[in-house]
Scaffold this motif. Sequence first.
Motif, PDB file in Angstrom:
ATOM      1  N   LEU A  73       5.535  16.482   5.088  1.00  0.00           N
ATOM      2  CA  LEU A  73       4.786  17.156   4.026  1.00  0.00           C
ATOM      3  C   LEU A  73       4.795  18.676   4.165  1.00  0.00           C
ATOM      4  N   ARG A  74       5.191  19.183   5.335  1.00  0.00           N
ATOM      5  CA  ARG A  74       5.267  20.640   5.495  1.00  0.00           C
ATOM      6  C   ARG A  74       6.246  21.259   4.505  1.00  0.00           C
ATOM      7  N   ILE A  75       7.220  20.468   4.054  1.00  0.00           N
ATOM      8  CA  ILE A  75       8.222  20.957   3.106  1.00  0.00           C
ATOM      9  C   ILE A  75       7.566  21.368   1.782  1.00  0.00           C
ATOM     10  N   ILE A  76       6.520  20.650   1.398  1.00  0.00           N
ATOM     11  CA  ILE A  76       5.850  20.956   0.124  1.00  0.00           C
ATOM     12  C   ILE A  76       4.464  21.563   0.335  1.00  0.00           C
ATOM     13  N   ALA A  77       4.232  22.130   1.501  1.00  0.00           N
ATOM     14  CA  ALA A  77       2.907  22.668   1.844  1.00  0.00           C
ATOM     15  C   ALA A  77       2.410  23.699   0.836  1.00  0.00           C
ATOM     16  N   LYS A  78       3.274  24.603   0.389  1.00  0.00           N
ATOM     17  CA  LYS A  78       2.801  25.632  -0.550  1.00  0.00           C
ATOM     18  C   LYS A  78       2.342  25.012  -1.869  1.00  0.00           C
ATOM     19  N   PHE A  79       2.973  23.915  -2.281  1.00  0.00           N
ATOM     20  CA  PHE A  79       2.551  23.224  -3.496  1.00  0.00           C
ATOM     21  C   PHE A  79       1.226  22.485  -3.268  1.00  0.00           C
ATOM     22  N   LEU A  80       1.082  21.903  -2.076  1.00  0.00           N
ATOM     23  CA  LEU A  80      -0.178  21.234  -1.729  1.00  0.00           C
ATOM     24  C   LEU A  80      -1.335  22.224  -1.763  1.00  0.00           C
ATOM     25  N   VAL A  81      -1.125  23.394  -1.192  1.00  0.00           N
ATOM     26  CA  VAL A  81      -2.178  24.410  -1.153  1.00  0.00           C
ATOM     27  C   VAL A  81      -2.555  24.837  -2.567  1.00  0.00           C
ATOM     28  N   LYS A  82      -1.565  25.095  -3.386  1.00  0.00           N
ATOM     29  CA  LYS A  82      -1.830  25.494  -4.775  1.00  0.00           C
ATOM     30  C   LYS A  82      -2.635  24.417  -5.499  1.00  0.00           C
ATOM     31  N   ASN A  83      -2.265  23.163  -5.303  1.00  0.00           N
ATOM     32  CA  ASN A  83      -2.979  22.047  -5.926  1.00  0.00           C
ATOM     33  C   ASN A  83      -4.401  21.933  -5.398  1.00  0.00           C
ATOM     34  N   MET A  84      -4.576  22.114  -4.094  1.00  0.00           N
ATOM     35  CA  MET A  84      -5.909  22.004  -3.494  1.00  0.00           C
ATOM     36  C   MET A  84      -6.829  23.127  -3.965  1.00  0.00           C
ATOM     37  N   ILE A  85      -6.293  24.312  -4.168  1.00  0.00           N
ATOM     38  CA  ILE A  85      -7.097  25.410  -4.712  1.00  0.00           C
ATOM     39  C   ILE A  85      -7.584  25.043  -6.109  1.00  0.00           C
ATOM     40  N   LYS A  86      -6.678  24.529  -6.929  1.00  0.00           N
ATOM     41  CA  LYS A  86      -7.014  24.135  -8.299  1.00  0.00           C
ATOM     42  C   LYS A  86      -8.063  23.019  -8.322  1.00  0.00           C
ATOM     43  N   THR A  87      -7.850  21.967  -7.549  1.00  0.00           N
ATOM     44  CA  THR A  87      -8.782  20.840  -7.591  1.00  0.00           C
ATOM     45  C   THR A  87     -10.118  21.171  -6.940  1.00  0.00           C
ATOM     46  N   SER A  88     -10.139  22.090  -5.993  1.00  0.00           N
ATOM     47  CA  SER A  88     -11.410  22.508  -5.387  1.00  0.00           C
ATOM     48  C   SER A  88     -12.299  23.196  -6.419  1.00  0.00           C
ATOM     49  N   LEU A  89     -11.711  24.035  -7.263  1.00  0.00           N
ATOM     50  CA  LEU A  89     -12.472  24.692  -8.330  1.00  0.00           C
ATOM     51  C   LEU A  89     -12.982  23.673  -9.345  1.00  0.00           C
ATOM     52  N   ILE A  90     -12.119  22.747  -9.716  1.00  0.00           N
ATOM     53  CA  ILE A  90     -12.526  21.685 -10.646  1.00  0.00           C
ATOM     54  C   ILE A  90     -13.680  20.885 -10.051  1.00  0.00           C
ATOM     55  N   ALA A  91     -13.555  20.543  -8.770  1.00  0.00           N
ATOM     56  CA  ALA A  91     -14.579  19.737  -8.104  1.00  0.00           C
ATOM     57  C   ALA A  91     -15.952  20.413  -8.146  1.00  0.00           C
ATOM     58  N   LEU A  92     -16.005  21.683  -7.805  1.00  0.00           N
ATOM     59  CA  LEU A  92     -17.304  22.357  -7.796  1.00  0.00           C
ATOM     60  C   LEU A  92     -17.896  22.487  -9.191  1.00  0.00           C
ATOM     61  N   ASN A  93     -17.065  22.727 -10.178  1.00  0.00           N
ATOM     62  CA  ASN A  93     -17.573  22.783 -11.547  1.00  0.00           C
ATOM     63  C   ASN A  93     -18.078  21.425 -12.006  1.00  0.00           C
ATOM     64  N   GLN A  94     -17.378  20.358 -11.629  1.00  0.00           N
ATOM     65  CA  GLN A  94     -17.840  19.012 -11.981  1.00  0.00           C
ATOM     66  C   GLN A  94     -19.113  18.655 -11.226  1.00  0.00           C
ATOM     67  N   LEU A  95     -19.228  19.116  -9.992  1.00  0.00           N
ATOM     68  CA  LEU A  95     -20.454  18.886  -9.229  1.00  0.00           C
ATOM     69  C   LEU A  95     -21.631  19.567  -9.923  1.00  0.00           C
ATOM     70  N   LYS A  96     -21.438  20.798 -10.342  1.00  0.00           N
ATOM     71  CA  LYS A  96     -22.506  21.516 -11.045  1.00  0.00           C
ATOM     72  C   LYS A  96     -22.909  20.765 -12.306  1.00  0.00           C
ATOM     73  N   GLN A  97     -21.933  20.231 -13.031  1.00  0.00           N
ATOM     74  CA  GLN A  97     -22.222  19.470 -14.240  1.00  0.00           C
ATOM     75  C   GLN A  97     -23.099  18.245 -13.960  1.00  0.00           C
ATOM     76  N   LYS A  98     -22.940  17.644 -12.801  1.00  0.00           N
ATOM     77  CA  LYS A  98     -23.764  16.490 -12.424  1.00  0.00           C
ATOM     78  C   LYS A  98     -25.248  16.837 -12.434  1.00  0.00           C
ATOM     79  N   PHE A  99     -25.558  18.096 -12.131  1.00  0.00           N
ATOM     80  CA  PHE A  99     -26.947  18.527 -12.046  1.00  0.00           C
ATOM     81  C   PHE A  99     -27.444  19.260 -13.286  1.00  0.00           C
ATOM     82  N   THR A 100     -26.559  19.503 -14.241  1.00  0.00           N
ATOM     83  CA  THR A 100     -26.982  20.192 -15.461  1.00  0.00           C
ATOM     84  C   THR A 100     -27.012  19.268 -16.678  1.00  0.00           C
ATOM     85  N   GLN A 101     -26.458  18.069 -16.526  1.00  0.00           N
ATOM     86  CA  GLN A 101     -26.482  17.114 -17.641  1.00  0.00           C
ATOM     87  C   GLN A 101     -27.867  16.483 -17.735  1.00  0.00           C
ATOM     88  N   PRO A 102     -28.322  16.249 -18.972  1.00  0.00           N
ATOM     89  CA  PRO A 102     -29.637  15.627 -19.140  1.00  0.00           C
ATOM     90  C   PRO A 102     -29.669  14.193 -18.684  1.00  0.00           C
TER      91      PRO A 102
END
Length: 151
Positions: A122-151
């Motif tokens: 997997l080291r061969i595609i490490a830079k792609f993994l990192v880019k994907n993890m940055i993207k999904t980490s942001l999505i995750a935190l925004n979705q977590l916040k939504q869990k607490f802001t939905q009625p």
Amino acid sequence: MYIIENKIEIPCSAEQLFDYVTQPWLWHEWHPNSISATQSTTALQAGDTFQEMIRIKPLDPLPMVLNRQTTYTVLVSQPNTQWIVEGQTDNGSLRIEYNVESLDENRVLFKRTLSFKVEGHLRIIAKFLVKNMIKTSLIALNQLKQKFTQP
């Protein structure tokens, strides 16, 4: 070692957030890479272990998918403030740290730090993994916040 750190303000108490995010069997509700996790107890303490199945699409939007079984050990569990786990997969290791800072009785600052090491082929595609993890980490935190802001 790669490190991804995100912070977000969430409208809830420190206890509510801590109790929710420290239940890995609920991670699939807010983190796009989490498929499932074992539930061994309602409150994981230092020394406890659990398993999680992770799905990653490192070359998104291409259909390549990596499923990784991860075994974690809880290193630190300080109620309402800090939770740290370390995990092992067949292609690397990771560490997840959650820090919860109470801003007032109904607002917290949540900081999530993901550190990981990619090994083997997997080291061969490490830079792609990192880019994907940055993207999904942001999505995750925004979705977590939504869990607490939905009625």
